[in-house]
Design a protein around this motif. Structure first.
Motif, mmCIF file in Angstrom:
data_model
loop_
_atom_site.group_PDB
_atom_site.id
_atom_site.type_symbol
_atom_site.label_atom_id
_atom_site.label_comp_id
_atom_site.label_asym_id
_atom_site.label_seq_id
_atom_site.Cartn_x
_atom_site.Cartn_y
_atom_site.Cartn_z
ATOM 1 N N ASP A 50 -45.548 49.104 29.582
ATOM 2 C CA ASP A 50 -45.202 47.829 30.209
ATOM 3 C C ASP A 50 -44.858 46.806 29.115
ATOM 4 O O ASP A 50 -45.281 46.942 27.961
ATOM 5 N N ASP A 86 -44.242 42.775 29.766
ATOM 6 C CA ASP A 86 -44.778 41.412 29.889
ATOM 7 C C ASP A 86 -46.306 41.381 29.896
ATOM 8 O O ASP A 86 -46.957 41.993 30.747
ATOM 9 N N THR A 116 -48.283 42.826 28.128
ATOM 10 C CA THR A 116 -48.899 44.005 27.516
ATOM 11 C C THR A 116 -48.547 44.027 26.035
ATOM 12 O O THR A 116 -49.424 44.124 25.182
ATOM 13 N N ASP A 118 -50.790 46.123 31.988
ATOM 14 C CA ASP A 118 -51.858 45.151 32.213
ATOM 15 C C ASP A 118 -52.128 44.863 33.687
ATOM 16 O O ASP A 118 -52.897 43.959 34.000
ATOM 17 N N GLN A 119 -51.512 45.640 34.599
ATOM 18 C CA GLN A 119 -51.759 45.369 36.019
ATOM 19 C C GLN A 119 -52.142 46.626 36.797
ATOM 20 O O GLN A 119 -51.444 47.651 36.732
ATOM 21 N N ASP A 155 -48.707 48.900 37.321
ATOM 22 C CA ASP A 155 -48.717 49.923 36.265
ATOM 23 C C ASP A 155 -49.609 51.120 36.626
ATOM 24 O O ASP A 155 -49.184 52.275 36.537
HETATM 25 MG MG LIG Z 1 -47.293 43.283 32.610
#
Ligand SMILES: [Mg+2]
Length: 173
Positions: A33, A35, A37, A117-118, A122
């Protein structure tokens, strides 16, 4: 594997050790990922320690493809800067972006780890295709409004789970 439970949870992407956490687990391919991350939503830049980590991962022989839901030009600019392949407008957690990125790398689900990060994008998308997922804490709290709303929900789902390397990260930002 439970869809919303990442295999590992790290305090920062740089806490993922290329040898111990990737190669030793037979993860030779990474769908990464962008953004929050590797690219800060606050500065719109890649922190120096993350750049170093990216170099270490590649030097270890792990192949990376960026996989981003971002609909703007920035994934392409970032990919060009890093000399990495990219699948943008991926609509994670839908499978088509993951499949395209996996094909670019010539990877199989079993030797691929998704890093992001999600949970709801993700991690869920990785698990839909039988790929492992490493969740990382976002680089900064600043994010899109709808992402922040999701993040509050995701935090409650993670409960008391403590990210690996959290103590070592304090003061990094
Ligand atoms: Mg992200």
């Amino acid at each position: 594997m439970p869809f919303l439970e990442p295999e590992r949870y790290f305090a920062r992407v740089t806490r993922i050790d290329p040898k111990a956490d990737l190669l030793a687990c037979n993860y030779r391919h990474m769908l990464l990922d962008m953004d929050n991350t590797i690219l800060s939503r606050a500065t719109h830049d890649i922190p120096v320690d993350v750049l170093t980590w990216l170099g270490n991962v590649r030097d270890a022989g792990v192949k990376i493809c960026l996989l981003s839901n971002n609909w703007h030009a920035s994934p392409y600019e970032t990919a060009e800067r890093l000399d990495l392949p990219v699948v943008a407008k991926a609509c994670k957690p839908l499978p088509h972006g993951y499949l395209a990125a996996r094909q670019i790398l010539g990877a199989r689900s079993a030797d691929t780890v998704v890093v992001g990060d999600q949970l709801s994008t993700d991690v869920v998308g990785a698990h839909l295709l039988g790929m492992a997922a490493y969740l990382v804490c976002p680089l900064v709290e600043q994010d899109l409004r709808h992402t922040q709303a999701l993040r509050a929900l995701e935090r409650s789902m993670l409960g008391a789970r403590v990210p690996e390397g959290a103590q070592a990260c304090s003061g990094d930002d």
